[in-house]
Design an enzyme around this catalytic site. Structure first.
Site, mmCIF file in Angstrom:
data_model
loop_
_atom_site.group_PDB
_atom_site.id
_atom_site.type_symbol
_atom_site.label_atom_id
_atom_site.label_comp_id
_atom_site.label_asym_id
_atom_site.label_seq_id
_atom_site.Cartn_x
_atom_site.Cartn_y
_atom_site.Cartn_z
ATOM 1 N N LYS A 1 -7.310 1.048 -0.558
ATOM 2 C CA LYS A 1 -7.306 2.450 -0.414
ATOM 3 C C LYS A 1 -6.029 3.101 -0.885
ATOM 4 C CE LYS A 1 -8.608 6.322 1.587
ATOM 5 N NZ LYS A 1 -9.879 6.963 1.267
ATOM 6 N N HIS B 1 -5.491 8.416 -7.675
ATOM 7 C CA HIS B 1 -5.845 9.765 -7.559
ATOM 8 C C HIS B 1 -4.842 10.760 -7.657
ATOM 9 C CE1 HIS B 1 -9.477 7.986 -5.282
ATOM 10 N NE2 HIS B 1 -9.485 7.738 -6.560
ATOM 11 N N PHE C 1 1.853 -7.136 -19.317
ATOM 12 C CA PHE C 1 2.932 -7.122 -19.909
ATOM 13 C C PHE C 1 3.353 -5.555 -20.221
ATOM 14 C CE2 PHE C 1 6.079 -8.752 -23.589
ATOM 15 C CZ PHE C 1 7.304 -8.432 -22.821
ATOM 16 N N LYS D 1 5.807 5.598 -29.359
ATOM 17 C CA LYS D 1 6.062 6.929 -30.170
ATOM 18 C C LYS D 1 5.466 8.082 -29.925
ATOM 19 C CE LYS D 1 3.687 7.090 -34.539
ATOM 20 N NZ LYS D 1 3.038 8.259 -34.318
ATOM 21 N N CYS E 1 1.778 2.981 -32.010
ATOM 22 C CA CYS E 1 1.391 4.170 -31.155
ATOM 23 C C CYS E 1 1.925 4.861 -29.950
ATOM 24 C CB CYS E 1 -0.254 4.690 -31.446
ATOM 25 S SG CYS E 1 -0.761 4.279 -33.164
ATOM 26 N N ASN F 1 -5.622 6.011 -3.803
ATOM 27 C CA ASN F 1 -5.086 7.215 -3.463
ATOM 28 C C ASN F 1 -3.991 7.611 -4.374
ATOM 29 O OD1 ASN F 1 -6.945 8.160 -1.697
ATOM 30 N ND2 ASN F 1 -5.897 7.948 0.141
ATOM 31 N N TYR G 1 -6.930 -0.509 -19.929
ATOM 32 C CA TYR G 1 -5.440 -0.318 -19.766
ATOM 33 C C TYR G 1 -5.279 -0.347 -18.196
ATOM 34 C CZ TYR G 1 -5.164 1.293 -24.425
ATOM 35 O OH TYR G 1 -5.186 1.534 -25.882
HETATM 36 N N1 LIG Z 1 -9.714 12.350 6.559
HETATM 37 C C1 LIG Z 1 -9.836 11.677 5.672
HETATM 38 O O1 LIG Z 1 -10.751 12.506 4.486
HETATM 39 C C2 LIG Z 1 -9.700 10.262 5.431
HETATM 40 C C3 LIG Z 1 -10.697 9.551 4.410
HETATM 41 C C4 LIG Z 1 -10.473 8.448 4.440
HETATM 42 C C5 LIG Z 1 -9.884 7.479 5.252
HETATM 43 N N2 LIG Z 1 -9.007 8.090 6.316
HETATM 44 C C6 LIG Z 1 -8.151 7.491 7.211
HETATM 45 O O2 LIG Z 1 -8.759 7.316 8.303
HETATM 46 C C7 LIG Z 1 -7.919 7.308 9.522
HETATM 47 C C8 LIG Z 1 -8.388 8.506 10.454
HETATM 48 O O3 LIG Z 1 -8.270 9.789 9.753
HETATM 49 P P1 LIG Z 1 -8.836 10.979 10.339
HETATM 50 O O4 LIG Z 1 -8.470 12.194 9.391
HETATM 51 O O5 LIG Z 1 -10.126 10.920 10.472
HETATM 52 O O6 LIG Z 1 -7.546 11.534 11.433
HETATM 53 P P2 LIG Z 1 -8.047 12.572 12.640
HETATM 54 O O7 LIG Z 1 -6.508 13.003 13.260
HETATM 55 O O8 LIG Z 1 -8.815 13.642 12.295
HETATM 56 O O9 LIG Z 1 -8.568 11.679 13.923
HETATM 57 C C9 LIG Z 1 -7.982 10.884 14.653
HETATM 58 C C10 LIG Z 1 -8.582 10.652 16.053
HETATM 59 O O10 LIG Z 1 -8.100 9.509 16.678
HETATM 60 C C11 LIG Z 1 -8.022 9.990 18.046
HETATM 61 N N3 LIG Z 1 -7.278 8.790 18.667
HETATM 62 C C12 LIG Z 1 -5.954 8.746 18.878
HETATM 63 N N4 LIG Z 1 -5.600 7.719 19.521
HETATM 64 C C13 LIG Z 1 -6.716 7.303 20.020
HETATM 65 C C14 LIG Z 1 -6.858 6.329 20.869
HETATM 66 N N5 LIG Z 1 -5.840 5.395 21.628
HETATM 67 N N6 LIG Z 1 -8.260 5.973 21.276
HETATM 68 C C15 LIG Z 1 -9.164 6.702 20.915
HETATM 69 N N7 LIG Z 1 -8.953 7.701 19.956
HETATM 70 C C16 LIG Z 1 -7.625 8.102 19.595
HETATM 71 C C17 LIG Z 1 -7.308 11.376 17.936
HETATM 72 O O11 LIG Z 1 -7.608 11.995 19.309
HETATM 73 C C18 LIG Z 1 -8.313 11.809 16.974
HETATM 74 O O12 LIG Z 1 -9.544 12.505 17.428
HETATM 75 C C19 LIG Z 1 -6.465 7.707 8.834
HETATM 76 O O13 LIG Z 1 -5.976 6.443 8.758
HETATM 77 C C20 LIG Z 1 -6.814 8.275 7.555
HETATM 78 O O14 LIG Z 1 -5.708 8.084 6.768
HETATM 79 C C21 LIG Z 1 -9.132 9.428 6.358
#
Ligand SMILES: NC(=O)c1ccc[n+]([C@@H]2O[C@H](COP(=O)([O-])OP(=O)(O)OC[C@H]3O[C@@H](n4cnc5c(N)ncnc54)[C@H](O)[C@@H]3O)[C@@H](O)[C@H]2O)c1
Length: 435
Positions: free
Chosen positions: A209, A216, A261, A270, A267, A213, A256
């Site tokens: 991931k 991206h 290395f 340059k 190309c 990212n 690529y």
């Molecule tokens: N948002 C995206 O598009 C996306 C995409 C892929 C991966 N991620 C990853 O997924 C993870 C979650 O992202 P998100 O955007 O859904 O976060 P978010 O903040 O929207 O949701 C997290 C949720 O977890 C809950 N939470 C916190 N502690 C908790 C506990 N002890 N028990 C139960 N629930 C608890 C919070 O209350 C919240 O509702 C992150 O690691 C993020 O990097 C996010």
């Protein structure tokens, strides 16, 4: 199957609705009472295309509920998907507090669960986190990882805005595990999800991931910098990138994208230099494009550092041209390496069948005469002559005839810059430049 989903934010809410759509029974868990109430009222916790309909449908078909009761959710499910947030700390480190809090709670809940439980981490976490979660769950539950429960990595690739569609149509499904039962169960969970189902070791799944990212982010900033140059030249950047994207052989392709290395040749060095200088002349600050050459030079330095750390003096470089199948030596990183090694007093021999000094002409000949004026004394097209008393073998070009190198020249130090070998079964020492 019955699953519990920890964290009902973007990933958790979309996951809950989509897993219910796939026919599973879903128990959502969140510390936020308001989110639990929303799900229990048939409402999503986020704004996203299609999510309202999906949550409503799951609610009406009694396939989705939410709770704050971890013990109940764990006991009534086979798999717990962890989707809690992993924000950045003030210093930029990953804050895993929520992950470990959930791990602790699940561990406590597992004390009173008889059957095998799978914990799948969907949150984005750095390599090593699954192992720490496994240790914590084992400690809290007094159970054994692998025997009573498994922790698998299952990164999520959705984007906000198109989250439901992305969830149901991922580029692939990736599971990092060495537990065959957990693998089979995760396959069952995603039976109706299209795309390849890939199983890897846990660390590989954990890092993907971040690789995605970062790439991206690199694409966005690269396109923006190209846009700045085009704008300064009154060229339509969108027209340019439309054409750029049509090249699926070199531009948008795996080409690529293999660690190895440094780049070289007549190309790339340059032309990147010319574009960078053009931007500079237009007073444009383009940090990504400016950093390319420095990164490439860093890769050359890395090879020198690896060689120096071995404490040997007799070096053989296999491959002098900038890539196999050519005699072009211009800006070849191997030539730089040879120059540096000779400058530092190493005893160097070079093998390259494609390079015949007497046949080099034009800028190619001029370049090598200046860079390595005594090349004729150290280059040979006979592998034995080059390798017989070498202590370190540096493979700089991938060639079929190097396939048997490990057997033919045992007990040396091989430094592989091109991933000549996938298996590292050598009775000498083997080190890859970036693996
Ligand atoms: N948002 C995206 O598009 C996306 C995409 C892929 C991966 N991620 C990853 O997924 C993870 C979650 O992202 P998100 O955007 O859904 O976060 P978010 O903040 O929207 O949701 C997290 C949720 O977890 C809950 N939470 C916190 N502690 C908790 C506990 N002890 N028990 C139960 N629930 C608890 C919070 O209350 C919240 O509702 C992150 O690691 C993020 O990097 C996010």
């Amino acid at each position: 199957m019955n699953i519990s989903i920890f964290g009902l934010g973007y990933v958790g809410c979309v996951g809950a609705a989509c897993c219910a759509r796939l026919g599973h029974y879903v128990i959502g868990v969140d510390v936020a009472v308001a989110k639990v109430a929303q799900i229990n009222a048939g409402k999503p916790t986020i704004i996203e295309a299609q999510i309202g309909e999906l949550v409503q449908e799951a609610y009406e078909q009694n396939r989705l509920e939410a709770t704050t009761d971890v013990g109940d959710a764990v006991c009534r499910s086979e798999i717990s998907l962890i989707c809690v947030g992993t924000p950045s700390s003030k210093e930029g480190h990953l804050n895993l507090d929520y992950i470990f809090a959930v791990a602790k709670e699940i561990g406590e809940a597992l004390r009173s669960k008889e059957s095998f439980h799978i914990i799948a981490i969907r949150s984005t976490v750095l390599p090593g986190t699954n192992k720490r979660v496994g240790d914590l769950v084992a400690k809290e539950s007094d159970k054994e990882e692998g025997k009573d429960f498994a922790v698998v990595s299952n990164p999520e690739f959705m984007r906000e805005g198109t989250a439901v569609n992305d969830y149901l149509n991922p580029p692939f499904t990736l599971i990092g595990t060495d537990n065959t039962y957990a693998e089979a169960k995760m396959r069952e969970l995603y039976t109706d999800i299209p795309g390849e189902f890939i199983v890897s070791d846990i660390a590989t799944a954990e890092i993907i991931k971040y690789v995605n990212n970062t790439f991206h982010a690199l694409k966005v900033t690269f396109a923006n910098e190209i846009g700045s140059i085009c704008k300064a030249l009154a060229i339509d950047s969108h027209k340019v990138m439309d054409i750029f994207c049509k090249d699926t052989q070199l531009n948008l392709s795996p080409y690529y994208l293999r660690p190895g290395f440094a780049y070289g040749g007549s190309c790339l060095p340059k032309d990147t230099k010319a574009l960078r200088t053009l931007a500079h002349d237009h007073y444009l600050n383009l940090p990504v494009i400016n950093a390319i050459e420095a990164s490439n030079e860093g890769q050359k330095r890395r090879v020198l550092e690896i060689i120096e750390a071995k404490g040997k003096r007799k070096i053989a470089i296999l491959g002098l041209s900038f890539k196999p199948g050519t005699d072009d030596l211009r800006s070849s990183p191997s030539v730089d390496l040879a120059e540096n090694l000779l400058g530092k007093g190493y005893l160097l021999r070079i093998f390259d069948r494609n390079v015949r000094l007497s046949q080099l002409t034009g800028t190619n000949a001029d370049f090598i005469n200046e860079a390595l004026p005594h090349l004729n004394e150290i280059i040979s097209d006979d592998l034995d002559t080059v390798l017989d008393d070498s202590e370190i073998i540096v493979i700089a070009n991938k060639e079929k005839e190097f396939a048997t190198l490990k057997e033919r020249y045992p007990k040396r130090i091989i430094i592989d810059l091109v991933r000549q070998f996938d298996e590292v079964d050598y009775d000498g020492e083997y080190e890859g430049i970036a693996w």
